[in-house]
Scaffold this motif. Sequence first.
Motif, short mmCIF file in Angstrom:
data_model
loop_
_atom_site.label_atom_id
_atom_site.label_comp_id
_atom_site.label_asym_id
_atom_site.label_seq_id
_atom_site.Cartn_x
_atom_site.Cartn_y
_atom_site.Cartn_z
N PRO A 21 -92.57 -97.19 30.75
CA PRO A 21 -92.76 -96.05 29.56
C PRO A 21 -91.30 -95.63 28.96
O PRO A 21 -90.47 -95.46 29.58
N CYS A 22 -91.44 -95.82 27.75
CA CYS A 22 -90.16 -95.49 27.04
C CYS A 22 -90.36 -94.55 25.76
O CYS A 22 -91.51 -94.36 25.07
N LEU A 43 -84.11 -96.54 22.27
CA LEU A 43 -85.05 -96.12 23.25
C LEU A 43 -84.34 -95.63 24.44
O LEU A 43 -83.34 -96.09 24.76
N ARG A 44 -85.23 -94.93 25.16
CA ARG A 44 -84.91 -94.54 26.41
C ARG A 44 -86.00 -94.62 27.26
O ARG A 44 -87.06 -94.08 27.10
N ASN A 45 -85.76 -95.40 28.52
CA ASN A 45 -86.42 -95.61 29.26
C ASN A 45 -86.73 -94.45 30.23
O ASN A 45 -86.03 -93.66 30.72
N LEU A 46 -88.18 -94.15 30.36
CA LEU A 46 -88.47 -92.74 31.02
C LEU A 46 -88.46 -92.75 32.59
O LEU A 46 -88.42 -91.67 33.21
N MET A 47 -88.54 -94.07 33.12
CA MET A 47 -88.39 -94.20 34.53
C MET A 47 -86.85 -94.28 35.16
O MET A 47 -86.37 -93.61 36.02
N ASN A 49 -84.11 -93.57 32.74
CA ASN A 49 -83.28 -92.78 31.74
C ASN A 49 -82.13 -93.52 31.06
O ASN A 49 -81.32 -93.12 30.13
N ARG A 50 -82.24 -94.99 31.29
CA ARG A 50 -81.23 -95.82 30.40
C ARG A 50 -81.79 -95.81 28.98
O ARG A 50 -82.80 -95.82 28.48
#
Length: 191
Positions: A21-22, A43-47, A49-50
């Motif tokens: 999820p991003c 985008l920010r990866n919600l898993m 935070n990248r």
Amino acid sequence: MASYSTNEFRGGLKVLLDGDPCIMLENEFVKPGKGQAFNRVRLRNLMTNRVWDRTFKSGESLEAADVIDQDMEYLYTDGEFWHFMLTDGSFEQYPADAKAVGDTVKWLKEQDVYTVTLYNGAPLTVTPPNFVELEVVDTDPGMKGDTAQGGSKPATLSTGAVVNVPLFITIGEVLKVDTRSGDYVSRVKGG
């Protein structure tokens, strides 16, 4: 499951990308003089935070992520999980693991309300409110005559967080702290 086409891309949209999820932070539509139009998306990866940039050709689509933010009251920890309860009257409880709680653990106070991001029905992240009120459990003794400009000292709060406070703060006082920066804001009257 719903999906979003490039013409629906916008900041704040939560999508699935490479199985994670991003959240879209920025979206820029680019129409070059020659060639096909595209979207440049941050985008920010919600898993993890990248944060990274990626381009999508016009007309491409992404699957919507089953991610929702819920206000939940923190109840307690059993040492392995931190338990939160929905504030909508359903009393539904969700256990969050250490990865989901992350650095927020130092701001967790029982009966305070936090924003819990759910992914497929399980807590993904826990976000504290911008300000929390916590009691000082340990600090050097206060000195009479000191003012707010007189320097600072470390103080340990009831959650274990350590913040720098003015010299006049004593054990037992309740402080307002900014969770985004970890800075002391003020004393809370009647605390």
